[in-house]
Write an enzyme that holds these catalytic residues in place. Structure first.
Site, PDB file in Angstrom:
ATOM      1  N   LYS A  93       0.807  -1.229   0.000  1.00  0.00           N
ATOM      2  CA  LYS A  93       0.000   0.000   0.000  1.00  0.00           C
ATOM      3  C   LYS A  93       0.835   1.272   0.000  1.00  0.00           C
ATOM      4  O   LYS A  93       0.409   2.308  -0.486  1.00  0.00           O
ATOM      5  CB  LYS A  93      -0.956   0.002   1.194  1.00  0.00           C
ATOM      6  CG  LYS A  93      -2.130  -0.959   1.001  1.00  0.00           C
ATOM      7  CD  LYS A  93      -3.277  -0.624   1.947  1.00  0.00           C
ATOM      8  CE  LYS A  93      -4.490  -1.459   1.621  1.00  0.00           C
ATOM      9  NZ  LYS A  93      -4.315  -2.867   2.039  1.00  0.00           N
ATOM     10  N   GLU A 115      -9.560   7.225   3.863  1.00  0.00           N
ATOM     11  CA  GLU A 115     -10.456   6.362   4.618  1.00  0.00           C
ATOM     12  C   GLU A 115      -9.656   5.125   4.983  1.00  0.00           C
ATOM     13  O   GLU A 115      -8.697   4.773   4.297  1.00  0.00           O
ATOM     14  CB  GLU A 115     -11.666   5.968   3.775  1.00  0.00           C
ATOM     15  CG  GLU A 115     -11.439   4.792   2.819  1.00  0.00           C
ATOM     16  CD  GLU A 115     -10.420   5.052   1.692  1.00  0.00           C
ATOM     17  OE1 GLU A 115     -10.184   6.233   1.378  1.00  0.00           O
ATOM     18  OE2 GLU A 115      -9.874   4.072   1.156  1.00  0.00           O
ATOM     19  N   SER A 377       1.535  -9.974  -0.777  1.00  0.00           N
ATOM     20  CA  SER A 377       1.210  -8.545  -0.666  1.00  0.00           C
ATOM     21  C   SER A 377       1.591  -7.912   0.667  1.00  0.00           C
ATOM     22  O   SER A 377       1.845  -6.720   0.736  1.00  0.00           O
ATOM     23  CB  SER A 377      -0.285  -8.332  -0.932  1.00  0.00           C
ATOM     24  OG  SER A 377      -1.072  -9.119  -0.062  1.00  0.00           O
TER      25      SER A 377
HETATM   26  C1  LIG Z   1      -5.125  -3.883   1.766  1.00  0.00           C
HETATM   27  C2  LIG Z   1      -4.425  -5.155   1.497  1.00  0.00           C
HETATM   28  C3  LIG Z   1      -4.836  -6.029   0.464  1.00  0.00           C
HETATM   29  C4  LIG Z   1      -6.061  -5.788  -0.381  1.00  0.00           C
HETATM   30  O1  LIG Z   1      -6.024  -4.642  -1.159  1.00  0.00           O
HETATM   31  P1  LIG Z   1      -5.797  -4.707  -2.737  1.00  0.00           P
HETATM   32  O2  LIG Z   1      -6.102  -3.329  -3.179  1.00  0.00           O
HETATM   33  O3  LIG Z   1      -6.735  -5.734  -3.275  1.00  0.00           O
HETATM   34  O4  LIG Z   1      -4.383  -5.090  -2.952  1.00  0.00           O
HETATM   35  C5  LIG Z   1      -4.100  -7.179   0.236  1.00  0.00           C
HETATM   36  N1  LIG Z   1      -3.025  -7.488   0.989  1.00  0.00           N
HETATM   37  C6  LIG Z   1      -2.610  -6.688   1.998  1.00  0.00           C
HETATM   38  C7  LIG Z   1      -1.413  -7.105   2.785  1.00  0.00           C
HETATM   39  C8  LIG Z   1      -3.281  -5.494   2.284  1.00  0.00           C
HETATM   40  O5  LIG Z   1      -2.869  -4.712   3.291  1.00  0.00           O
END
Ligand SMILES: *Cc1c(COP(=O)(O)O)cnc(C)c1O
Length: 394
Positions: A93, A115, A377
């Protein structure tokens, strides 16, 4: 198949039939200004160089591409991990928060708002605001504030004001509405940093551009040895699109994993593409969860980041055109995915990312001999209490 990815949406902000600008009249000038400012900044070498410098020196990019030896051995599938969990603040993010923060400064706006649901995007925005010297307010449902005390504290330590939203159910959807209202009132001085590839044009396109560094790094790191399959979890869809966009059209099987929650049949899930239908949510035309009358349904997932009743419009386009396919994983399967990765590779993944791991584990039988790249992610430190509670209840 002749479908092509679209470098940018059309003049109406659409990816095929999806996307667009379904926003109140009062926001139109701000969205136009933003689209113009981003187009201009993204074409300016100096802006791009500053963004890249922040990504390398502050975020710690490029993130490694890691051959997961013991996981590969245990599943009989060659598995590579893109380590977004090693980015500063522990997830992808920050790539977007830094990009939009730099853009706010360039537009002469001293204040940003955002948000947040679980607080991950709030923490990324608070971090970007601190390092860039911007004033920051984050809107958060009062129920979420109770549930996510640690992230609230993080934001406050970083100098951000967390504003409780008591309307509605006091969760993410209400926080989005409140942040939108606040943006309308203060647009002269304020930029609204949306946290995923969702919302009205230009947000889905802009956030994808700030996240596509993930897939571009993979192409640099991997050379000509492309993976057969690339897997990423999909909430709003920013980590997945950041990975998929640069790899689309190269003959790789791109697989997005949505939250099946307690099971698609229970109705308690977050599978907007898999079990939803096209409609308008938060300013964009896309796949979403809705009832017969078009009322938005609550999403459900053990992972807060996948607990959203819509998906970015470019994913709706990728789905419809066959550029990617979308599958789902339940809460229980995701919990198993956490332990599998932790015990074979020494990495506790975020519950979101564990959905991608769990899909590869479930499908391993049909993936023998293939190379699979998982977009990891984020890291799971934020989720350990919840994982502990779920383990205790099993
Ligand atoms: C917020 C988040 C997501 C989901 O958001 P996307 O916009 O779909 O990437 C996925 N993995 C993590 C670790 C997050 O913090």
């Amino acid at each position: 198949m002749t479908s092509m990815r679209l470098d940018r949406p059309d003049a109406r902000g659409r990816f095929g039939e999806f996307g667009g600008t379904f926003a109140p009249e009062t926001l139109m000038p701000a969205l136009d200004e933003l689209a113009g400012a981003f187009t201009e900044a993204w074409g300016d070498e100096e802006f791009v160089a500053e963004y890249r410098r922040m990504l390398s020196d502050f975020v710690g990019r490029p993130t490694p591409l890691h051959l997961a030896g013991r996981l590969s051995e245990s599943l009989g599938v060659r598995i590579l991990l893109k380590r977004e969990d090693l980015a500063h603040t522990g997830a992808h993010k920050i790539n977007n928060a830094i990009g939009q923060g730099l853009l706010a400064k360039r537009m002469g706006k001293p204040r940003v708002i955002a948000e947040t649901g679980a607080g991950q995007h709030g923490v990324a925005t608070a971090t970007a605001a601190a390092v860039l010297g911007l004033e920051c307010q984050v809107f958060m449902g009062s129920v979420d504030i109770e549930r996510q005390a640690l992230n609230v504290l993080r934001m406050e330590i970083l100098g951000t004001e967390v504003v409780p939203v008591t309307s509605g159910a006091g969760t993410l959807k209400d926080a989005v509405s409140e942040a939108m209202r606040e943006w309308v009132k203060s647009v002269e001085s304020t930029h609204y940093i949306i946290g995923s590839v969702v919302g009205p044009h230009p947000f889905p396109w802009m956030v994808r551009e700030f996240q596509k560094v993930i897939g571009e790094e993979v192409l640099d790191q991997i050379g000509s040895d492309l993976p057969d399959i690339v897997v990423a979890c999909v909430g709003g869809g920013s980590n997945a699109m950041g990975m998929f966009y640069p790899l689309a059209g190269l003959g790789i099987d791109l697989v997005g994993i949505e939250a099946a929650g307690e099971g698609i049949a229970t109705g308690r899930h977050g599978a907007s593409i898999g079990a939803g239908s096209p409609g308008v949510l938060h300013g964009t035309h896309t796949y979403m969860l809705q009832d017969e009358e078009g009322q938005v349904l609550e999403a459900h997932s053990i992972s807060a980041g996948l607990d959203y009743p819509g998906v970015g419009p470019e994913h709706a386009y990728f789905h419809q055109s066959g550029l990617a396919r979308y599958e789902s994983i339940t809460d229980e399967e995701a919990l198993d995915g956490v332990e599998l990765l932790a015990r074979t590779e020494g990495i506790i993944p975020a519950l979101e990312s564990a959905h991608a791991v769990a899909w590869v584990a479930r499908e391993a039988g049909s993936l023998q001999g293939k190379t699979v790249l998982i977009n990891l992610s984020g890291r799971g430190d934020k989720d350990v209490e919840q994982i502990g509670r779920a383990r205790a209840g099993r």
